[in-house]
Design an enzyme around this catalytic site. Structure first.
Site, mmCIF file in Angstrom:
data_model
loop_
_atom_site.group_PDB
_atom_site.id
_atom_site.type_symbol
_atom_site.label_atom_id
_atom_site.label_comp_id
_atom_site.label_asym_id
_atom_site.label_seq_id
_atom_site.Cartn_x
_atom_site.Cartn_y
_atom_site.Cartn_z
ATOM 1 N N GLU A 273 0.839 -1.209 0.000
ATOM 2 C CA GLU A 273 0.000 0.000 0.000
ATOM 3 C C GLU A 273 0.870 1.254 0.000
ATOM 4 O O GLU A 273 0.783 2.076 0.919
ATOM 5 C CB GLU A 273 -0.889 0.023 1.254
ATOM 6 C CG GLU A 273 -1.807 -1.161 1.414
ATOM 7 C CD GLU A 273 -2.500 -1.177 2.782
ATOM 8 O OE1 GLU A 273 -2.180 -0.346 3.651
ATOM 9 O OE2 GLU A 273 -3.371 -2.037 2.976
ATOM 10 N N CYS A 344 -2.460 34.048 9.835
ATOM 11 C CA CYS A 344 -2.222 34.686 11.133
ATOM 12 C C CYS A 344 -1.900 33.667 12.212
ATOM 13 O O CYS A 344 -2.701 33.432 13.120
ATOM 14 C CB CYS A 344 -3.440 35.509 11.519
ATOM 15 S SG CYS A 344 -3.781 36.714 10.251
ATOM 16 N N TYR A 373 0.611 14.102 0.703
ATOM 17 C CA TYR A 373 0.117 14.745 1.922
ATOM 18 C C TYR A 373 0.249 16.266 1.832
ATOM 19 O O TYR A 373 0.532 16.937 2.822
ATOM 20 C CB TYR A 373 0.824 14.166 3.164
ATOM 21 C CG TYR A 373 0.725 12.658 3.221
ATOM 22 C CD1 TYR A 373 -0.503 12.061 3.459
ATOM 23 C CD2 TYR A 373 1.829 11.834 2.979
ATOM 24 C CE1 TYR A 373 -0.619 10.670 3.481
ATOM 25 C CE2 TYR A 373 1.723 10.453 2.994
ATOM 26 C CZ TYR A 373 0.495 9.874 3.241
ATOM 27 O OH TYR A 373 0.373 8.512 3.251
HETATM 28 N N1 LLP Z 1 -1.587 2.038 4.488
HETATM 29 C C1 LLP Z 1 -2.099 2.509 5.637
HETATM 30 C C2 LLP Z 1 -2.990 1.657 6.422
HETATM 31 C C3 LLP Z 1 -1.772 3.808 6.086
HETATM 32 O O1 LLP Z 1 -2.259 4.264 7.236
HETATM 33 C C4 LLP Z 1 -0.900 4.621 5.298
HETATM 34 C C5 LLP Z 1 -0.551 5.984 5.729
HETATM 35 C C6 LLP Z 1 -0.412 4.094 4.090
HETATM 36 C C7 LLP Z 1 -0.769 2.787 3.725
HETATM 37 C C8 LLP Z 1 0.492 4.876 3.185
HETATM 38 O O2 LLP Z 1 1.675 5.214 3.804
HETATM 39 P P1 LLP Z 1 2.845 5.885 2.945
HETATM 40 O O3 LLP Z 1 3.317 4.849 1.960
HETATM 41 O O4 LLP Z 1 2.301 7.070 2.266
HETATM 42 O O5 LLP Z 1 3.883 6.219 3.953
HETATM 43 N N2 LLP Z 1 0.320 12.962 6.721
HETATM 44 C C9 LLP Z 1 1.554 12.304 7.083
HETATM 45 C C10 LLP Z 1 1.548 10.836 6.683
HETATM 46 C C11 LLP Z 1 0.389 10.050 7.243
HETATM 47 C C12 LLP Z 1 0.395 8.593 6.817
HETATM 48 C C13 LLP Z 1 -0.847 7.890 7.217
HETATM 49 N N3 LLP Z 1 -0.966 6.522 6.796
HETATM 50 C C14 LLP Z 1 2.713 13.064 6.459
HETATM 51 O O6 LLP Z 1 2.483 14.068 5.780
HETATM 52 O O7 LLP Z 1 3.873 12.703 6.655
#
Ligand code: LLP
Length: 425
Positions: A273, A344, A373
């Site tokens: 994922e 602000c 993100y």
């Molecule tokens: N699968 C699940 C169950 C997840 O919770 C997430 C991310 C992913 C896959 C994908 O993860 P990635 O490959 O993108 O690392 N907003 C934060 C990141 C939050 C990630 C949440 N879950 C940031 O800007 O760093």
């Protein structure tokens, strides 16, 4: 090879000069490179070729319809966490059977919509959700294929706000309690247990936490099989990191080689994922300098992009590279500055204490590695319209989500019917 390069002193995205887009679209805006998206996706496709595996793009990183369509066209499945993301995935043409529904709190209405659409796998995170999903599927006369997400209790070594696999995080079922949860699932008639899922955190730059948690889940799979469950799938989650500054994340090929080794002989179809790794480096945020404000300690460069457009620096102290669109002369003196928005809040900054060659009003700047993100976490704080999105493909570019007009924002609000117009207006 980067698709964000200076040509004749002006930064381009593939074959398109950024100022040309800024003139047409206005600033700030997000811009995604189709070539970079394809290249990132191909790394996953190539590394999983010949494996019994599927890659479901984690849409939470960037759910732009155009981005999802591009990835879907290359064979991506989708990892979703809401009915909204499901609808985008389906609208983009991703078959429901290639969708995995993750998330710690799915509402019965969302579960029903996903069951009716034919979503291929539900990653369940609690006993309560098992019961609810079973009940909803029963009402619809359907059977839900599930994996149970376990929390393997490993430290992913990433930022506290994006680690998910430790005891005490809200995600998954404690691995020590997992057998009970599988036993319950096995008794529920409208569920078909298909596998085990994990996701240990985001922006991981080491493979060790994956090794550790796969080993723990592997042991669990053995115990579950002894208990009589058919465990056919293992969802490894996402989390592979990207380069923001000077990180050295593992290659996708190395990541897959490690996973292959650690899961050898397990006889499971694997699911991945990835979110950030697919889209993060393929996107930038473009802003324009409003004014420069020299201070005693440092200079503030105030730009028209702000924390409501990209909240990562504020929320996670995240470091994003800032570059001028007009290439700085190498001999130009640098000044220490904060790149901040007009919102602000003292926390409204894109970068702090950077040594940049002087910028002035009207100059364009680029915030790098903003494809993941970024736009998805944007808000309208300070009644700033949501930041638009643009896709570049070769020498073409197109707005894929326009900036809403202030009129449209106003039209989306209603006054209570009892409120009279103000006198004199
Ligand atoms: N699968 C699940 C169950 C997840 O919770 C997430 C991310 C992913 C896959 C994908 O993860 P990635 O490959 O993108 O690392 N907003 C934060 C990141 C939050 C990630 C949440 N879950 C940031 O800007 O760093």
């Amino acid at each position: 090879m980067s698709v964000f390069t200076y040509r004749d002193g002006v930064m381009h995205v593939e074959g398109v000069a950024i100022p040309a887009m800024a003139t047409q679209v206005g600033t700030p805006f997000y811009c995604y490179s189709a070539a970079a998206l394809r290249a990132a996706w191909r790394e996953f496709a190539d590394a999983t070729a010949g494996m019994n595996a599927r890659v479901c793009y984690a849409m939470k990183a960037n759910s732009s319809l155009a981005v999802v369509r591009l990835l879907g066209g290359m064979g991506a499945g989708a990892d979703i966490v809401s009915e909204g993301e499901m609808r985008v995935a389906l609208a983009a043409g991703i078959p429901a059977g290639r969708i995995v529904y993750s998330g710690v709190g799915k509402k019965p209405s969302e579960l029903a919509a996903a069951l009716q659409a034919g979503v291929g796998q539900f990653n369940v995170e609690s006993a309560a959700e098992l019961e609810t999903l079973n009940a909803v599927a029963g009402q619809l006369g359907l059977k839900a294929e599930i994996a149970i997400r376990v929390n393997p209790d490993v430290d992913a070594g990433t930022h506290a706000k994006i680690t998910t696999g430790r005891k005490g995080d809200k995600f998954g079922i404690d691995i020590d309690l997992a057998r009970e949860a599988f036993a319950l699932a096995g008794r529920l008639p409208h569920l078909k247990v298909a596998g085990v899922a994990m996701h240990i955190g985001s922006q991981l730059t080491s493979l060790d936490p994956y090794r550790g948690s796969i080993a723990r889940v592997r042991e669990l799979i053995g115990a579950l099989r002894e208990d009589g469950h058919r465990i056919e799938r293992f969802d490894i989650g996402g989390g592979l990191g990207i380069v923001y500054r000077d990180e050295t994340p593992p290659s996708v090929a190395d990541f897959m080689a490690t996973v292959r080794r650690e899961t050898d002989g397990l006889d499971c179809e694997l699911t991945f994922e990835p979110g950030r790794r697919v889209v993060g480096e393929a996107g930038i945020l473009v802003g324009e300098v409003i004014l420069v404000k020299p201070g005693a300690a440092k200079t503030f460069v105030i730009v028209d992009a702000a924390m409501n457009d990209l909240i990562r620096p504020t929320l996670y102290e995240a470091w994003h590279e800032i570059q001028p669109v007009r290439e700085a002369r190498p001999e130009a003196a640098k000044i220490r500055c904060d790149i901040v928005g007009p919102v602000c809040e003292s926390g409204d900054f894109l970068a702090q204490d950077r040594d940049l060659s002087p910028l002035s009003a009207g100059d364009l700047i680029v915030v790098r590695s903003a494809g993941a993100y970024g736009a998805v976490m944007a808000s309208t704080y300070n009644t700033r319209p949501l930041v638009p999105e643009v896709m570049v493909d070769g020498t073409r570019f197109a707005v894929t989500r326009p900036r809403p007009s202030i009129e449209a924002m106003l039209a989306a609000e209603w006054l209570p019917p009892w409120m009279e117009p103000l006198k004199g207006s």
